[in-house]
Design a protein around this motif. Sequence first.
Motif, PDB file in Angstrom:
ATOM      1  N   VAL A  85       0.848  -1.188   0.000  1.00  0.00           N
ATOM      2  CA  VAL A  85       0.000   0.000   0.000  1.00  0.00           C
ATOM      3  C   VAL A  85       0.883   1.237   0.000  1.00  0.00           C
ATOM      4  N   VAL A 111      -4.634   1.273  -2.680  1.00  0.00           N
ATOM      5  CA  VAL A 111      -5.531   0.384  -1.925  1.00  0.00           C
ATOM      6  C   VAL A 111      -4.942  -1.015  -1.968  1.00  0.00           C
ATOM      7  N   GLN A 123      -8.928  -2.995  -7.063  1.00  0.00           N
ATOM      8  CA  GLN A 123      -8.773  -2.074  -5.938  1.00  0.00           C
ATOM      9  C   GLN A 123      -8.896  -0.612  -6.365  1.00  0.00           C
ATOM     10  N   VAL A 174     -15.210   5.834   0.240  1.00  0.00           N
ATOM     11  CA  VAL A 174     -15.032   4.391   0.095  1.00  0.00           C
ATOM     12  C   VAL A 174     -16.305   3.838  -0.539  1.00  0.00           C
ATOM     13  N   ILE A 220      -6.257   1.567   2.854  1.00  0.00           N
ATOM     14  CA  ILE A 220      -6.378   2.615   1.843  1.00  0.00           C
ATOM     15  C   ILE A 220      -5.468   3.763   2.255  1.00  0.00           C
TER      16      ILE A 220
END
Length: 646
Positions: free
Chosen positions: A5, A32, A423, A436, A444
């Motif tokens: 990430v 993400v 993602q 989201v 995230i």
Amino acid sequence: MTTHVNSDAGAATGGPVVPTRGAWRPLDVAAVAVTRGFWGALQETNARATLEHCENWMEREGWLANFDRVAEGRTDLVRRGWEFSDSEVYKLLEALAWEYGRTADPRLDTMIERLTARVARAMDDDGYLNTCFGHAGQPPRYSDLEFGHELYCTGHLLQAAVARVRTVGEDALVALARRTADHVCRTFAPGALERICGHPEIELGLAELGRALHVDRYVEQAAVFVERRGTGILRSIPLGQAYFQDDVPVRDATVLRGHAVRALYLAAAAVDVAVENDDAELLAAVERQWETTVARRTYVTGGMGSRHQDEGFGDDWELPPDRAYCETCAGVASVMVSWRLFLATGDVRYADLMERTLFNVVATSPRSDGRAFFYANPLQQRVAGPVPDDTVVSPRAEAGTRAAWFDVSCCPTNVARTLAAWQTYAAAVGERELVVLQYAGGRIGATLGSGTRVLVEVETAYPDDGLVTFRILETGAEAWGLRMRVPDWAQGARLEDGSGSRTVEPGFVVVDRQFTVGDEIRLHLPMAPRTTRADARIDAVRGCVAFERGPLVLCAESVDLPDGRDLDVWSVDTAVGPSERTGQTWVRIARRPDEPSTRWPYGTVPAPESESAGVEAESAEMRLVPYHSWAERGPSAMRVWLPEWR
């Protein structure tokens, strides 16, 4: 497979779509990290099995060797595959590039370099690249724009290059794409060859490559192609000009029609062009088409396309479950359209349809091992399909069981590239908000428009469970908003934001404050199974009901019937309603003991007072399973819409 990430959105340059303006800004491919749960498992399987599976089958079928034949001047030999088989290599390259951006697995980078080198050898000096046309023993270039798919294939090459430039920067694949894009712009510019491709796709590739490389003429050529369509420029065919969307200009159309994938790719490209050119009229036209299509021509699964003869849309309300085509590629394309419309407008409806389609079309296609796929996605299978043979190519799109490979294998690579970039559809950012949209366990990391850096952990077992917990791991000193989507089916959802619990309505709910590390927000989505009825104008399922749980459409399979009886003779007793036990959904089913006639399938309607006299129904319980998992236990008859017991 390890995912990484990136909490700094500036370290990469984006995902499949990066508009220059809009209501929301998409996140980068590494922003993400989906580390567990439903989508985590699918991404892992895609990376571990599907990508290599696709390459192996293309090698076996000779689709990769087509590039070798062109490079070696051996095009007098019989070419393998359909005229659009080049595009499958390009979609695989795109999938590999997004997966490399997601995991940084060096094995994937090696695959990309190997395939790119093989493709590059087949490019002509002027940037033309195709293995079916334009060489010795082949038809001339662009001699069959209706069905030759040359520009369609090129569009997919350009999208693969977009994935590459946005994950590693410019390399050999991107250089190839530049050369072929330049060739297309020279060849099809106003005043040159003023034609279009029978299958929209070049428009998508040009628009996004133009954004990625900051080359305006690519976007301008995409706009030229969009505006040319609908003027009757392609030759007439028995299926009509609507098959190509060449019957009505995009700006004037009110609904999606014709070949479903073609229509949806064109709509997605029209959104790209509208956004780049700040063209409100064109954007409104696509919004209008989306709204009408969703209201009248879309299945409960989110699937699109009800006619087999042209893989296309039917008339309004023409949605037969057993004849549903619902091509997997159309599901992928629908997600592409809705994502672009969401980024442009911020309307939550687009994210709602994305969720429905991702769970019930895209996730339905791949078998759990990632090595077989559905091409078509009917909502009823009357007779159990054959036991699949994973060593042979399936000639049929609608076989009733997943096939390892198809004669026309557009769907496996489309699934692969979608899952590799899934993602990127999960979240987006605004000036001071993180939104989201799709729920999966992971993290995230993003930089908001205001410059605030945030890192949020998402903990959930969705869609098995409706609890989604957001935990703040990194935040700035300024207040910012966490915006969460409450799905359109989630009546009675609750939010715990640290100041108490409250009911929230479908749409968006926002927690806006100065967060501190360790803060938790909990969204509770109701997951009790629901009974669904269709609009009465969908006469193919009149008198039937379907069942849903959370984002999942459920179905009945013959393997779950008492004593393996015929699925078609049972009805569901809605007076009892669905129930849940140990995470499974059950319904009460009933049938009359008299067997249906084997001589004549019609009869006189009995008088109301005598209809049930002396007849006692046989009843039983039947388990329902998520539609995305049907046929995983072997060939089976299946129904989404079940007759209501009366």
